[in-house]
Write a protein that holds these residues in place. Sequence first.
Motif, short mmCIF file in Angstrom:
data_model
loop_
_atom_site.label_atom_id
_atom_site.label_comp_id
_atom_site.label_asym_id
_atom_site.label_seq_id
_atom_site.Cartn_x
_atom_site.Cartn_y
_atom_site.Cartn_z
N ALA A 300 28.07 56.37 -18.31
CA ALA A 300 29.15 55.39 -18.22
C ALA A 300 28.98 54.56 -16.96
O ALA A 300 28.28 54.97 -16.01
CB ALA A 300 30.51 56.08 -18.24
N GLY A 301 29.63 53.42 -16.93
CA GLY A 301 29.53 52.55 -15.76
C GLY A 301 30.35 51.29 -15.93
O GLY A 301 31.41 51.31 -16.55
N GLY A 302 29.84 50.20 -15.39
CA GLY A 302 30.56 48.94 -15.43
C GLY A 302 29.66 47.77 -15.76
O GLY A 302 28.45 47.91 -15.90
N VAL A 303 30.28 46.62 -15.88
CA VAL A 303 29.57 45.37 -16.18
C VAL A 303 30.01 44.33 -15.16
O VAL A 303 31.21 44.10 -14.97
CB VAL A 303 29.88 44.88 -17.60
CG1 VAL A 303 29.09 43.60 -17.89
CG2 VAL A 303 29.57 45.94 -18.62
N ASP A 304 29.04 43.70 -14.50
CA ASP A 304 29.32 42.64 -13.55
C ASP A 304 29.03 41.29 -14.19
O ASP A 304 28.01 41.13 -14.89
CB ASP A 304 28.46 42.78 -12.30
CG ASP A 304 28.85 44.00 -11.48
OD1 ASP A 304 29.96 44.51 -11.69
OD2 ASP A 304 28.04 44.44 -10.64
N GLY A 318 34.60 44.77 -16.76
CA GLY A 318 35.07 45.94 -17.49
C GLY A 318 34.05 47.05 -17.38
O GLY A 318 33.16 47.04 -16.53
N GLY A 319 34.19 48.03 -18.26
CA GLY A 319 33.29 49.18 -18.23
C GLY A 319 32.78 49.54 -19.60
O GLY A 319 33.10 48.90 -20.60
N TRP A 320 32.00 50.61 -19.66
CA TRP A 320 31.40 51.05 -20.91
C TRP A 320 31.10 52.54 -20.83
O TRP A 320 31.00 53.12 -19.74
CB TRP A 320 30.13 50.26 -21.21
CG TRP A 320 29.12 50.36 -20.10
CD1 TRP A 320 29.02 49.54 -19.01
CD2 TRP A 320 28.09 51.35 -19.95
NE1 TRP A 320 28.00 49.94 -18.20
CE2 TRP A 320 27.41 51.05 -18.75
CE3 TRP A 320 27.68 52.43 -20.70
CZ2 TRP A 320 26.34 51.82 -18.29
CZ3 TRP A 320 26.62 53.20 -20.25
CH2 TRP A 320 25.96 52.89 -19.06
N LEU A 321 30.95 53.14 -21.98
CA LEU A 321 30.57 54.55 -22.09
C LEU A 321 29.69 54.70 -23.32
O LEU A 321 30.01 54.16 -24.39
CB LEU A 321 31.81 55.44 -22.20
CG LEU A 321 31.60 56.95 -22.32
CD1 LEU A 321 32.73 57.69 -21.62
CD2 LEU A 321 31.49 57.40 -23.76
N ALA A 322 28.58 55.40 -23.18
CA ALA A 322 27.64 55.58 -24.29
C ALA A 322 27.10 57.00 -24.28
O ALA A 322 26.84 57.56 -23.22
CB ALA A 322 26.50 54.58 -24.18
N THR A 323 26.92 57.58 -25.46
CA THR A 323 26.34 58.91 -25.61
C THR A 323 25.03 58.80 -26.38
O THR A 323 24.97 58.15 -27.43
CB THR A 323 27.29 59.86 -26.34
OG1 THR A 323 28.51 59.99 -25.59
CG2 THR A 323 26.68 61.24 -26.50
N PHE A 324 23.99 59.43 -25.84
CA PHE A 324 22.66 59.40 -26.44
C PHE A 324 22.25 60.81 -26.87
O PHE A 324 22.61 61.80 -26.21
CB PHE A 324 21.62 58.88 -25.44
CG PHE A 324 21.81 57.45 -25.03
CD1 PHE A 324 21.16 56.42 -25.71
CD2 PHE A 324 22.64 57.11 -23.98
CE1 PHE A 324 21.33 55.11 -25.34
CE2 PHE A 324 22.82 55.80 -23.60
CZ PHE A 324 22.16 54.79 -24.28
N TYR A 325 21.51 60.88 -27.97
CA TYR A 325 20.86 62.13 -28.36
C TYR A 325 19.53 62.18 -27.63
O TYR A 325 18.61 61.40 -27.92
CB TYR A 325 20.67 62.19 -29.87
CG TYR A 325 20.07 63.49 -30.36
CD1 TYR A 325 20.67 64.71 -30.08
CD2 TYR A 325 18.87 63.48 -31.08
CE1 TYR A 325 20.12 65.90 -30.51
CE2 TYR A 325 18.31 64.68 -31.53
CZ TYR A 325 18.94 65.88 -31.23
OH TYR A 325 18.38 67.07 -31.65
N ALA A 326 19.42 63.07 -26.64
CA ALA A 326 18.31 63.03 -25.70
C ALA A 326 16.93 63.19 -26.35
O ALA A 326 15.98 62.48 -25.96
CB ALA A 326 18.51 64.08 -24.61
N PRO A 327 16.74 64.11 -27.32
CA PRO A 327 15.38 64.28 -27.86
C PRO A 327 14.79 63.00 -28.46
O PRO A 327 13.57 62.78 -28.38
CB PRO A 327 15.57 65.36 -28.93
CG PRO A 327 16.74 66.16 -28.45
CD PRO A 327 17.65 65.15 -27.82
N THR A 328 15.62 62.15 -29.05
CA THR A 328 15.11 60.92 -29.66
C THR A 328 15.48 59.67 -28.88
O THR A 328 14.87 58.61 -29.08
CB THR A 328 15.65 60.77 -31.09
OG1 THR A 328 17.09 60.64 -31.05
CG2 THR A 328 15.28 61.98 -31.94
#
Length: 444
Positions: A300-304, A318-328
């Motif tokens: 997660a983080g922000g956008v400038d 604003g900000g954002w949040l993202a989830t990744f499946y690490a193996p792929t």
Amino acid sequence: SIAGTAQALSLPSLAAPAIVGRRPHARLSPATMATYEWSFEEKMRFAQMPNSEYGRLLCEQQKVDNSSIFGCILGPDGRGDDNGVVAAGTSRGHVYAWDVATKVQISPAPCDVRQTCKNPKPWDAKVGGIYAMALIPGQTKPVLAVGGDRGVCLAAWEPESWPAPRVHQSPIDDNPDGSRPPPPECNALAVHDARLVCGDGDGAVRRRDVETGKIVETCKAHADMVLALSLAEEAGVVATASEDGDACLVDFRQKDAVVKRFSGVAATARTAAAAAGVAEGQGWCGAVHADPRANWVTIAGGVDGPTESIGGGRESLGGWLATFYAPTGNLSRCFATKAPIRVLQPDATRGLLLAGGDNADLLTLPLHDCSSTAAPRRIRVPSPAIYSIAVGDAPGRLLRANQLDGDDSGAPPVVLTAGPAPFVSVSAGDQYLHHLKLLQGEPL
């Protein structure tokens, strides 16, 4: 519910400080006024203010500057409760401690923890502004680790009689002209195999020996400062998030310690920028969480935006949040948020991932169902922003004092939130209980 509690409390009316770059700070600090680049509008506004109003604003902003809390933890009280004491580190470099149930501030001065001190004294950690705190298990008692502007300090966990801190700075290279730059700050801490892992301002991730403080391993994982760490215990790797816009998985057992790099922030930044009605934006990473096996990594983080704000930074979109499946490396879920996110903290008891940032919204989303696209639930907290979250089993004394120990479904966890305000909020699950106020005294 925590909603609406701020009005019922005698809390200072504070606005979240302006953000310049990726790290929050108070904009009107008198210590920096001599070098501050004021805009024409700012100069005109303050020129028209009565002296008393001008002084009041400076005083209020200095309070924010000196008491913003970037790190808070739960620790044992020595009387049977593993989470009976709350410790918090401020941007002024002081560590405060309280009894979580009685709200009494613990002082290292000759003053009993069970009695109210008239002038409780904080502890000076000797590292400048504090950005991170961690508790390391020890053979006889835990070790407190504090990261800040001038490196890392280690000290035995003794809130009633803090010992002298052992300060350790990271190595630095000389400038081309032979001068010595200041050592990189420590922005994030994690504990791995009884070693302290530090995320430093020069983009390196370092492991330190707890007994000596010496660096035993170093990985130059990022091109810019590391802002967050998360330990995946079963996998034995550490997830990192950096201002350079990347997140990594670091395994010190491997020759090339960076075993996975997530460079997909650009896509999430564009999503968040589009939600804010802006055609383009530059994304940065401020928080990270990895599950125990390092299969799912949430960043997660922000956008400038393209427009410069006062002080030379960029306007936040604003900000954002993202989830990744690490193996792929596949993206599983992605959300745009109203404000940048600066902290992620798991709540294993309730199966939630808690997120906080540059507003008063504590966001909750599923910890284990990483494919859920449901919007995060928002809970308002008294602090104008959230820079630190701590979660732990609620002490028995706290549950009994608030009549929360009779539920058959199990006791709710204790949740601490803190930010740019001189207090730490204490909740049991979603139920607000009280706040722990910083009582200023001369530091020891």
